[in-house]
Design a protein around this motif. Structure first.
Motif, short mmCIF file in Angstrom:
data_model
loop_
_atom_site.label_atom_id
_atom_site.label_comp_id
_atom_site.label_asym_id
_atom_site.label_seq_id
_atom_site.Cartn_x
_atom_site.Cartn_y
_atom_site.Cartn_z
N LEU A 1 0.84 -1.18 0.00
CA LEU A 1 0.00 0.00 0.00
C LEU A 1 0.88 1.25 0.00
O LEU A 1 1.99 1.22 0.54
CB LEU A 1 -0.90 0.01 1.24
N ALA A 2 0.38 2.32 -0.59
CA ALA A 2 1.09 3.60 -0.58
C ALA A 2 0.08 4.70 -0.29
O ALA A 2 -1.07 4.64 -0.72
CB ALA A 2 1.78 3.84 -1.91
N SER A 3 0.52 5.71 0.45
CA SER A 3 -0.37 6.79 0.89
C SER A 3 0.10 8.13 0.37
O SER A 3 1.29 8.44 0.44
CB SER A 3 -0.42 6.85 2.41
N PHE A 4 -0.85 8.91 -0.12
CA PHE A 4 -0.58 10.28 -0.52
C PHE A 4 -0.93 11.21 0.64
O PHE A 4 -1.88 10.97 1.38
CB PHE A 4 -1.40 10.67 -1.75
N ASP A 5 -0.15 12.28 0.75
CA ASP A 5 -0.39 13.25 1.81
C ASP A 5 0.05 14.62 1.34
O ASP A 5 0.95 14.74 0.51
CB ASP A 5 0.38 12.85 3.07
N ASP A 67 -2.81 16.10 -11.58
CA ASP A 67 -1.69 16.01 -12.52
C ASP A 67 -0.44 15.50 -11.83
O ASP A 67 0.30 14.67 -12.37
CB ASP A 67 -1.39 17.38 -13.15
N TYR A 68 -0.21 15.97 -10.61
CA TYR A 68 0.97 15.54 -9.85
C TYR A 68 0.82 14.10 -9.37
O TYR A 68 1.76 13.32 -9.41
CB TYR A 68 1.21 16.51 -8.68
N ILE A 69 -0.39 13.74 -8.93
CA ILE A 69 -0.65 12.36 -8.52
C ILE A 69 -0.43 11.43 -9.70
O ILE A 69 0.20 10.37 -9.57
CB ILE A 69 -2.09 12.24 -7.97
N PHE A 70 -0.93 11.82 -10.87
CA PHE A 70 -0.80 11.01 -12.08
C PHE A 70 0.69 10.74 -12.39
O PHE A 70 1.09 9.60 -12.62
CB PHE A 70 -1.47 11.72 -13.26
N GLU A 71 1.49 11.78 -12.40
CA GLU A 71 2.92 11.63 -12.73
C GLU A 71 3.66 10.79 -11.69
O GLU A 71 4.51 9.97 -12.04
CB GLU A 71 3.58 13.00 -12.90
N MET A 72 3.33 10.99 -10.42
CA MET A 72 3.99 10.22 -9.36
C MET A 72 3.67 8.73 -9.48
O MET A 72 4.55 7.89 -9.42
CB MET A 72 3.59 10.74 -7.98
N ILE A 73 2.39 8.42 -9.66
CA ILE A 73 1.99 7.02 -9.76
C ILE A 73 2.55 6.39 -11.03
O ILE A 73 2.99 5.24 -11.02
CB ILE A 73 0.46 6.86 -9.68
N GLY A 95 -11.87 14.53 -10.08
CA GLY A 95 -10.69 14.65 -10.94
C GLY A 95 -9.62 13.64 -10.54
O GLY A 95 -8.99 13.01 -11.39
N VAL A 96 -9.42 13.48 -9.24
CA VAL A 96 -8.45 12.48 -8.75
C VAL A 96 -8.90 11.08 -9.18
O VAL A 96 -8.11 10.29 -9.70
CB VAL A 96 -8.27 12.58 -7.22
#
Length: 191
Positions: A1-5, A67-73, A95-96
């Protein structure tokens, strides 16, 4: 699992003299500060004290966080096989969801209780019961509308640490119990 914050750090300087105005968000998060920086991080979620940060970015003001979540993942998918990505209420956005679906990754988003769509459903449920429903909604981006669909898991009055709570998750995981969703999501709390 990975968490965004998202972490916010106050800016105490004079905005007019700041060289990095693009990264300053308006708002007071600490006494004496009228602006702040926002940092997006993603970390491996585990049951130990050690944190394993996978990626991070300073988010410019007015940009779409998805956009940032997309690039990171996208980058993480090349290196690791992550069971699911976990998000708190600050990421409750169609959007997310739209971008997570584009990436074809599993996700759990602790959804904000906004609007009335969930009230009647929760009222019809028994304590400890959970329901999985499908919802579709449009979100606006760049003067266009995008329709996105997601499953939502509603859990009524599930006990945690001697208190009971209603939980709402946007997720594409199909788990067999209310506790399975909550246990997975609670792993993000160790960040």
């Amino acid at each position: 699992l990975a968490s965004f914050d998202i972490t916010e750090e106050p800016f105490y300087g004079d905005f007019a003299k700041a060289q990095d105005k693009l990264y300053l968000h308006e708002g007071s998060i600490a006494k004496g500060s009228e602006f702040y920086y926002a940092y997006l991080t993603v970390a491996i979620t585990c049951n130990v004290q050690q944190k394993y940060i996978l990626d991070g970015a300073i988010v410019p003001n007015g940009r779409y966080i998805e956009d940032y979540i997309f690039e990171m993942i996208k980058h993480i998918k090349k290196l690791l096989n992550i069971e699911a990505f976990l998000f708190d209420r600050g990421f409750a956005s169609w959007g997310v969801i739209h971008y997570l679906k584009k990436l074809r990754v599993n996700y759990i988003i602790f959804w904000k209780k906004q609007g009335e769509w969930y009230v009647e459903i929760l009222e019809s449920m028994d304590h400890g019961e959970f329901k999985r429903i499908s919802r579709e909604e449009a979100y606006k981006r760049d003067k266009s509308y995008f329709w996105t669909k997601s499953h939502f898991v509603l859990i009524k009055q599930f006990e945690y640490k001697d208190k009971t709570y209603d939980w709402i998750f946007a997720t594409n995981l199909d788990l067999d119990s209310a506790s399975a969703y909550i246990k997975r999501y609670k792993k993000r709390w160790c960040i």
